[in-house]
Design a protein around this motif. Structure first.
Motif, PDB file in Angstrom:
ATOM      1  N   ILE A  19       0.826  -1.212   0.000  1.00  0.00           N
ATOM      2  CA  ILE A  19       0.000   0.000   0.000  1.00  0.00           C
ATOM      3  C   ILE A  19       0.867   1.272   0.000  1.00  0.00           C
ATOM      4  O   ILE A  19       0.385   2.363   0.295  1.00  0.00           O
ATOM      5  N   GLY A  20       2.145   1.097  -0.322  1.00  0.00           N
ATOM      6  CA  GLY A  20       3.010   2.254  -0.544  1.00  0.00           C
ATOM      7  C   GLY A  20       3.741   2.791   0.662  1.00  0.00           C
ATOM      8  O   GLY A  20       4.375   3.841   0.593  1.00  0.00           O
ATOM      9  N   LEU A  21       3.697   2.073   1.786  1.00  0.00           N
ATOM     10  CA  LEU A  21       4.456   2.506   2.966  1.00  0.00           C
ATOM     11  C   LEU A  21       5.862   1.923   2.910  1.00  0.00           C
ATOM     12  O   LEU A  21       6.065   0.828   2.400  1.00  0.00           O
ATOM     13  N   VAL A  22       6.827   2.659   3.445  1.00  0.00           N
ATOM     14  CA  VAL A  22       8.215   2.188   3.464  1.00  0.00           C
ATOM     15  C   VAL A  22       8.591   1.838   4.908  1.00  0.00           C
ATOM     16  O   VAL A  22       8.786   2.729   5.741  1.00  0.00           O
ATOM     17  N   PRO A  23       8.668   0.537   5.225  1.00  0.00           N
ATOM     18  CA  PRO A  23       9.004   0.143   6.606  1.00  0.00           C
ATOM     19  C   PRO A  23      10.412   0.588   6.986  1.00  0.00           C
ATOM     20  O   PRO A  23      11.330   0.551   6.172  1.00  0.00           O
TER      21      PRO A  23
ATOM     22  N   ARG B 292      11.188  -2.146  14.774  1.00  0.00           N
ATOM     23  CA  ARG B 292      10.424  -1.422  13.768  1.00  0.00           C
ATOM     24  C   ARG B 292      10.064  -0.011  14.241  1.00  0.00           C
ATOM     25  O   ARG B 292       9.694   0.197  15.395  1.00  0.00           O
ATOM     26  N   ILE B 293      10.185   0.960  13.332  1.00  0.00           N
ATOM     27  CA  ILE B 293       9.648   2.299  13.576  1.00  0.00           C
ATOM     28  C   ILE B 293       8.173   2.263  13.178  1.00  0.00           C
ATOM     29  O   ILE B 293       7.835   1.824  12.073  1.00  0.00           O
ATOM     30  N   THR B 294       7.291   2.668  14.073  1.00  0.00           N
ATOM     31  CA  THR B 294       5.856   2.524  13.840  1.00  0.00           C
ATOM     32  C   THR B 294       5.160   3.884  13.866  1.00  0.00           C
ATOM     33  O   THR B 294       4.809   4.400  14.935  1.00  0.00           O
ATOM     34  N   ASP B 295       4.935   4.470  12.673  1.00  0.00           N
ATOM     35  CA  ASP B 295       4.120   5.683  12.608  1.00  0.00           C
ATOM     36  C   ASP B 295       2.647   5.261  12.551  1.00  0.00           C
ATOM     37  O   ASP B 295       2.325   4.063  12.568  1.00  0.00           O
ATOM     38  N   ALA B 296       1.737   6.233  12.496  1.00  0.00           N
ATOM     39  CA  ALA B 296       0.308   5.911  12.582  1.00  0.00           C
ATOM     40  C   ALA B 296      -0.167   4.982  11.455  1.00  0.00           C
ATOM     41  O   ALA B 296      -0.877   4.000  11.730  1.00  0.00           O
ATOM     42  N   PRO B 297       0.208   5.230  10.180  1.00  0.00           N
ATOM     43  CA  PRO B 297      -0.221   4.290   9.134  1.00  0.00           C
ATOM     44  C   PRO B 297       0.345   2.886   9.329  1.00  0.00           C
ATOM     45  O   PRO B 297      -0.338   1.885   9.081  1.00  0.00           O
ATOM     46  N   MET B 298       1.596   2.795   9.790  1.00  0.00           N
ATOM     47  CA  MET B 298       2.193   1.478  10.025  1.00  0.00           C
ATOM     48  C   MET B 298       1.511   0.765  11.194  1.00  0.00           C
ATOM     49  O   MET B 298       1.351  -0.457  11.180  1.00  0.00           O
ATOM     50  N   LEU B 299       1.103   1.521  12.210  1.00  0.00           N
ATOM     51  CA  LEU B 299       0.390   0.913  13.334  1.00  0.00           C
ATOM     52  C   LEU B 299      -0.894   0.247  12.854  1.00  0.00           C
ATOM     53  O   LEU B 299      -1.225  -0.868  13.277  1.00  0.00           O
ATOM     54  N   ASP B 300      -1.627   0.924  11.957  1.00  0.00           N
ATOM     55  CA  ASP B 300      -2.843   0.324  11.408  1.00  0.00           C
ATOM     56  C   ASP B 300      -2.534  -1.007  10.729  1.00  0.00           C
ATOM     57  O   ASP B 300      -3.272  -1.981  10.874  1.00  0.00           O
ATOM     58  N   VAL B 301      -1.426  -1.051  10.003  1.00  0.00           N
ATOM     59  CA  VAL B 301      -1.044  -2.279   9.298  1.00  0.00           C
ATOM     60  C   VAL B 301      -0.713  -3.392  10.286  1.00  0.00           C
ATOM     61  O   VAL B 301      -1.201  -4.520  10.155  1.00  0.00           O
ATOM     62  N   VAL B 302       0.125  -3.099  11.283  1.00  0.00           N
ATOM     63  CA  VAL B 302       0.539  -4.174  12.196  1.00  0.00           C
ATOM     64  C   VAL B 302      -0.632  -4.672  13.051  1.00  0.00           C
ATOM     65  O   VAL B 302      -0.710  -5.858  13.359  1.00  0.00           O
ATOM     66  N   VAL B 303      -1.565  -3.776  13.403  1.00  0.00           N
ATOM     67  CA  VAL B 303      -2.750  -4.236  14.143  1.00  0.00           C
ATOM     68  C   VAL B 303      -3.572  -5.176  13.262  1.00  0.00           C
ATOM     69  O   VAL B 303      -4.009  -6.246  13.708  1.00  0.00           O
ATOM     70  N   MET B 304      -3.785  -4.791  12.003  1.00  0.00           N
ATOM     71  CA  MET B 304      -4.544  -5.649  11.086  1.00  0.00           C
ATOM     72  C   MET B 304      -3.881  -7.016  10.921  1.00  0.00           C
ATOM     73  O   MET B 304      -4.540  -8.055  10.998  1.00  0.00           O
ATOM     74  N   ILE B 305      -2.578  -7.013  10.694  1.00  0.00           N
ATOM     75  CA  ILE B 305      -1.873  -8.264  10.394  1.00  0.00           C
ATOM     76  C   ILE B 305      -1.655  -9.099  11.650  1.00  0.00           C
ATOM     77  O   ILE B 305      -1.967 -10.289  11.690  1.00  0.00           O
ATOM     78  N   TYR B 306      -1.122  -8.479  12.706  1.00  0.00           N
ATOM     79  CA  TYR B 306      -0.785  -9.243  13.911  1.00  0.00           C
ATOM     80  C   TYR B 306      -2.037  -9.698  14.673  1.00  0.00           C
ATOM     81  O   TYR B 306      -2.210 -10.882  14.946  1.00  0.00           O
ATOM     82  N   ALA B 307      -2.880  -8.728  15.053  1.00  0.00           N
ATOM     83  CA  ALA B 307      -4.029  -9.034  15.904  1.00  0.00           C
ATOM     84  C   ALA B 307      -5.170  -9.662  15.109  1.00  0.00           C
ATOM     85  O   ALA B 307      -6.018 -10.360  15.676  1.00  0.00           O
ATOM     86  N   GLY B 308      -5.184  -9.415  13.794  1.00  0.00           N
ATOM     87  CA  GLY B 308      -6.246  -9.940  12.951  1.00  0.00           C
ATOM     88  C   GLY B 308      -5.833 -11.194  12.222  1.00  0.00           C
ATOM     89  O   GLY B 308      -5.976 -12.310  12.727  1.00  0.00           O
ATOM     90  N   GLN B 309      -5.295 -11.014  11.035  1.00  0.00           N
ATOM     91  CA  GLN B 309      -5.034 -12.138  10.131  1.00  0.00           C
ATOM     92  C   GLN B 309      -4.230 -13.268  10.761  1.00  0.00           C
ATOM     93  O   GLN B 309      -4.657 -14.420  10.772  1.00  0.00           O
ATOM     94  N   ILE B 310      -3.054 -12.943  11.302  1.00  0.00           N
ATOM     95  CA  ILE B 310      -2.169 -13.999  11.814  1.00  0.00           C
ATOM     96  C   ILE B 310      -2.744 -14.631  13.074  1.00  0.00           C
ATOM     97  O   ILE B 310      -2.815 -15.864  13.205  1.00  0.00           O
ATOM     98  N   ASN B 311      -3.161 -13.809  14.018  1.00  0.00           N
ATOM     99  CA  ASN B 311      -3.629 -14.318  15.305  1.00  0.00           C
ATOM    100  C   ASN B 311      -4.818 -15.258  15.132  1.00  0.00           C
ATOM    101  O   ASN B 311      -4.846 -16.367  15.683  1.00  0.00           O
ATOM    102  N   LYS B 312      -5.811 -14.832  14.358  1.00  0.00           N
ATOM    103  CA  LYS B 312      -7.012 -15.657  14.215  1.00  0.00           C
ATOM    104  C   LYS B 312      -6.756 -16.914  13.394  1.00  0.00           C
ATOM    105  O   LYS B 312      -7.357 -17.957  13.637  1.00  0.00           O
TER     106      LYS B 312
END
Length: 257
Positions: free
Chosen positions: A50-54, A61-81
């Motif tokens: 989605i065009g973010l540069v980690p 990891r440096i976590t700005d607000a857009p990156m936080l949205d990504v890690v919450v989606m991936i970690y707490a959502g997709q991977i965890n479930k």
């Protein structure tokens, strides 16, 4: 009573065959157990798509607000479930958690004198009594690498640190073995040679290997967490491939003070 705390790395998570084999081994572990996962590589791929540069500094990891949205989606959502569903299929009664759920892991936003890590948390406290209640009720907690500050802010938190802090907290009431599982056999003398496993590392050898650059980058915070855990009550720490979970003769690294 013993508790096994296991943290799995991103390379296991990213490989469906390895993840299936790991979860099969994990599901056979008897007694109380806790699973902690990160998933940094998956989050990096999603961010780039989605065009973010980690950005990473010293394996963190440096976590700005857009990156936080990504890690919450991936970690707490997709991977965890996905992991929870697979464990349920193996008759392990797993429930997925972030640190915000049940206020299980509370953190403070990292305040570093020279580096702005963004929305990154340093663990402040673990809700040991609730965690104990869950384990005694037959629940297998599966933690992602997201915590919170008790003021409504989610925080990206190093999964190795979460595993370490959970182990330290649980060691007040249980005998805890902390195991870091990843794609290698253990800490290697030569990163190009999978058979060069260092079978035991104490603090003196660790400092020597750091000076010699044998141990570097992401392995440094992992081992820092290990020595911190041992000094604060965790009984045993192992690092290696998940095959060692069912076969203790498989070469791996034991961390000692």
């Amino acid at each position: 009573m013993e508790v096994t705390v296991i943290k799995i790395g991103g390379n296991i998570i990213d490989n469906p065959t390895e993840l299936e084999q790991f979860l099969t081994d994990f599901s056979k572990i008897e007694g109380y157990k806790v699973l902690v996962h990160g998933g940094g590589k998956s989050a990096t791929k999603m961010a780039q798509s989605i065009g973010l540069v980690p950005q990473m500094i010293d394996g963190r990891r440096i976590t700005d607000a857009p990156m936080l949205d990504v890690v919450v989606m991936i970690y707490a959502g997709q991977i965890n479930k996905h992991i929870v569903a697979q464990l349920q299929a193996k008759n392990n009664n797993a429930i997925g958690f972030s640190g915000a759920d049940g206020n299980l892991i509370q953190s403070t936003k990292r305040n570093h004198p020279t580096i702005d890590y963004g929305f990154v948390g340093d663990v402040k406290q673990v809700n040991t009594s609730l965690l104990k209640t869950l384990l005694e009720a037959g629940i297998i907690p599966v933690f992602c690498a997201i915590t919170h500050d008790k003021n409504g802010q989610l925080l990206n938190t190093n999964a190795d640190t979460i595993a370490s802090e959970l182990s330290i907290a649980l060691s007040e009431v249980f005998d805890v073995t902390l195991t870091y599982c990843f794609e290698k056999q253990g800490v290697l003398q030569d990163s190009e040679d999978d058979n060069s496993v260092i079978t035991e590392i104490n603090e003196e050898l660790y400092n020597k290997l750091k000076t010699e650059k044998v141990i570097h980058s992401g392995m440094i915070p992992k081992l820092d967490n290990c020595f911190n855990s041992l000094s604060r009550g965790v009984q045993k720490i192992k690092i290696g491939h998940h095959k060692m979970l069912q076969n203790p003769d498989i070469p791996h690294t034991t961390i000692t003070l």
